[in-house]
Design an enzyme around this catalytic site. Sequence first.
Site, PDB file in Angstrom:
ATOM      1  N   GLU A   1      48.719 -17.479   4.992  1.00 34.61           N
ATOM      2  CA  GLU A   1      47.911 -17.681   3.784  1.00 34.61           C
ATOM      3  C   GLU A   1      47.363 -19.095   3.682  1.00 34.61           C
ATOM      4  O   GLU A   1      46.197 -19.303   3.329  1.00 34.61           O
ATOM      5  CB  GLU A   1      48.757 -17.367   2.554  1.00 34.61           C
ATOM      6  CG  GLU A   1      48.019 -17.513   1.246  1.00 34.61           C
ATOM      7  CD  GLU A   1      48.979 -17.471   0.063  1.00 34.61           C
ATOM      8  OE1 GLU A   1      48.510 -17.777  -1.046  1.00 34.61           O
ATOM      9  OE2 GLU A   1      50.153 -17.152   0.255  1.00 34.61           O
ATOM     10  N   ASP A   2      48.208 -20.080   3.987  1.00 37.34           N
ATOM     11  CA  ASP A   2      47.850 -21.472   3.671  1.00 37.34           C
ATOM     12  C   ASP A   2      47.457 -22.317   4.875  1.00 37.34           C
ATOM     13  O   ASP A   2      47.132 -23.497   4.719  1.00 37.34           O
ATOM     14  CB  ASP A   2      49.024 -22.163   2.955  1.00 37.34           C
ATOM     15  CG  ASP A   2      49.270 -21.559   1.572  1.00 37.34           C
ATOM     16  OD1 ASP A   2      48.325 -20.969   1.026  1.00 37.34           O
ATOM     17  OD2 ASP A   2      50.391 -21.681   1.064  1.00 37.34           O
TER      18      ASP A   2
ATOM     19  N   ASP B   1      81.102 -14.271 -29.238  1.00 39.91           N
ATOM     20  CA  ASP B   1      82.512 -14.078 -29.539  1.00 39.91           C
ATOM     21  C   ASP B   1      83.109 -12.858 -28.839  1.00 39.91           C
ATOM     22  O   ASP B   1      84.175 -12.379 -29.202  1.00 39.91           O
ATOM     23  CB  ASP B   1      82.719 -13.942 -31.059  1.00 39.91           C
ATOM     24  CG  ASP B   1      82.602 -15.289 -31.761  1.00 39.91           C
ATOM     25  OD1 ASP B   1      82.694 -16.306 -31.059  1.00 39.91           O
ATOM     26  OD2 ASP B   1      82.417 -15.308 -32.981  1.00 39.91           O
TER      27      ASP B   1
ATOM     28  N   HIS C   1      56.656 -17.830   5.700  1.00 33.11           N
ATOM     29  CA  HIS C   1      56.012 -16.854   4.818  1.00 33.11           C
ATOM     30  C   HIS C   1      54.667 -17.302   4.257  1.00 33.11           C
ATOM     31  O   HIS C   1      53.888 -16.474   3.770  1.00 33.11           O
ATOM     32  CB  HIS C   1      56.961 -16.446   3.672  1.00 33.11           C
ATOM     33  CG  HIS C   1      57.087 -17.447   2.570  1.00 33.11           C
ATOM     34  ND1 HIS C   1      58.023 -18.463   2.588  1.00 33.11           N
ATOM     35  CD2 HIS C   1      56.400 -17.608   1.414  1.00 33.11           C
ATOM     36  CE1 HIS C   1      57.919 -19.174   1.487  1.00 33.11           C
ATOM     37  NE2 HIS C   1      56.934 -18.684   0.752  1.00 33.11           N
TER      38      HIS C   1
ATOM     39  N   HIS D   1      59.449 -26.222   0.647  1.00 34.34           N
ATOM     40  CA  HIS D   1      59.517 -24.943  -0.097  1.00 34.34           C
ATOM     41  C   HIS D   1      60.005 -23.791   0.790  1.00 34.34           C
ATOM     42  O   HIS D   1      60.973 -23.111   0.424  1.00 34.34           O
ATOM     43  CB  HIS D   1      58.159 -24.632  -0.715  1.00 34.34           C
ATOM     44  CG  HIS D   1      58.028 -23.225  -1.229  1.00 34.34           C
ATOM     45  ND1 HIS D   1      58.801 -22.734  -2.261  1.00 34.34           N
ATOM     46  CD2 HIS D   1      57.241 -22.188  -0.812  1.00 34.34           C
ATOM     47  CE1 HIS D   1      58.475 -21.458  -2.482  1.00 34.34           C
ATOM     48  NE2 HIS D   1      57.546 -21.108  -1.604  1.00 34.34           N
TER      49      HIS D   1
END
Length: 703
Positions: free
Chosen positions: A75-76, A258, A71, A47
């Site tokens: 956080e993870d 159109d 990034h 990711h």
Amino acid sequence: MGVTQLLNKLETYLPPTQVDRIRDAYEFGAEAHEGQKRRSGEPYIAHPVAVAHILADLRLDAPTIIAAILHDVIEDTQTAKDEIAERFGADVAELVDGVSKLDHIQFRNRAEAHAESFRKMLLAMVRDIRVIMVKLADRTHNMRTLGSMPPAKRRTIARETLEIYAPIANRLGIHSIKSELEDLGLKALYPSRHRVIEKALKRARGNQKQFVGKIEHNLRAALQKAGIHGRVEGREKHLYSVYQKMRRKRVPLSAIVDVFGFRIVVDSIDTCYRVLGLVHGLYRPMPGRFKDYIAIPRINGYQSLHTTLFGPNSMPIEVQIRTEDMHHIAESGIAAHWQYKTGEETDHAYRDRASEWLQQLVEMPGGSSEEFMESVKLDLFPDKVYVFTPRGEIRRLPRNATAVDFAYSVHTDIGNHCVAAKVDRRLVPLRTPLRNGQTVEIITAKGATPNPGWANYVVTAKARAAIRHYLKSLKHSEAVELGKRMLTQALADLSLTLKKIPEERLQAAAAELNLKSPVDLYEKIGLGERLAALVARRLLPPGTDTGKLPQLPSKAGALAIAGTEGMVVNYARCCFPIPNDPIMAYLSSGRGMVIHREACGNLHSYRKQPEKWLSVTWAPDVDRLFNVELRIDVNNRMGVLAAIAANIAMTETNIEHVGVDERDGQATTLVFDLQVRDRKHLARTIKHLRKMPEVLRVTRVLA
């Protein structure tokens, strides 16, 4: 695409030393995310690499690419911000921190958590606008892989993308990301609508191929004949814009597909206007369909000439004419000013304009996170009205913006003190919607304050937030003053005065109720959230025999209501009390005192809570108007309503609203909402009405 393809892409525009730093960041990120997998089952590091690919397509600088790869590590994973700063520099660490979510803070609900996260991201964007580029690329890849999410989660993320992230990309001019987010958002939120429009666009593309080729040939031939170098290309229809145009104009899909779109890109601004003349000579222009975004750029920096022409068989042709630089900005927007450049000076004006917009959002007056989120949404959508100050400066405002919005766009103080407006040198009401090209002048007065009614029609987030902030400040000060008066009154019933209560005792009473100060205590009393009588008993000297104290405040000690307290004294709409009416006050939590007539029918249910009733009386010399409702039975004849309205006007009574209730063929009941000063004024009005031959009966409405 993997890391090898990413590095190959970066080598086309970054020097080897910076590519090596990015390779190092990948190895660091891969180690930090070791063992983590996405919902789709692929390794998590895929990711961040995909996010970096999206930013590499925009040719962004090395710190931004590194931040994209890292990034999610704060956080993870167990990685700390300081560790990133030490290895990759403070610049990258700040970018990564700005993108990280607020998972470690406890919020009352998910909506507030999301809004707080968004507020933090905006603060980080003000410091470094590259944060939003990483966030937009992150959202783009998440939208591409949304299929692995449960349906409800897919719809939530898609709605958020369409409401927040796509408009931000549009506001920053990053067209490539904006278009993809919109199309992916529509596909996830309304899959069947997306499928129908996509099929219609493919069919139209096949049917129109020969037609488009002929128009392209004619445009190129016209340029060549005039000796102008430029490229002509057919413009792909953006699926989401087709959907929006169908909704906005309420037209069928066939009417949108159109329309043929073309783009002509040339070398200079002067050439743009020459080409405009050429295409208008080649095909007849549609009146009122020309827009000059070169002279007056859109707020996101977009510049181009737009014109619509009658093509062969009167088919509409939309043509955009721009320079190479304008085309570059149109596709990349703010990203164009962060792209890696060697030895080039970049123009900071556009970046400064975006930063100024972000600063305005962050500096909006306080309120709940949800209010802030709504303000941001209001401010995100494209501007449509261009007006001028008396000095000729251009102000860009949303569609339906009013003179009040204009005043606040110039400065908050001008908005707060505005009393009138001139549009093209003519006085107009402040609520007047502004139109393109008008010159607006705001007239201010030193003692003027915002009108609460403005909040009903302003459309800009800045104006709405400023008015809301003022009203909250006003409510606080009025509640404090009213609460102090109510507590003084309650203490008087106990043969005490507020002056005799030691400051320490007041502070202790506030602390017992989990309040910071006596001022907070007064505010709670004024808003009806604390009962003055109970607070007064807390303030009694130790050892007082409470059994001998009166249970309710005496009528002789009634609190005088002047009628001007505003937001913390409300007048019941069920019985419309006016000065000289016998009245009582009911303490309503959050609304303060609600004044009712003693004859009000609702008192029966309220009297079950005697502790919430307060004796009040009218102060002398009340200087304001009060609403009152009259029911007038009249003979049903032509012009009777006009005759009664004229009669009411003769008594200097203002009519707020009129309702007509047809009773039968002979008589009609009219319900008038009037504004009067007191009972004498009302009695005079009723006396005048009863003298009219058409009037059968006049009664004052009472619940």
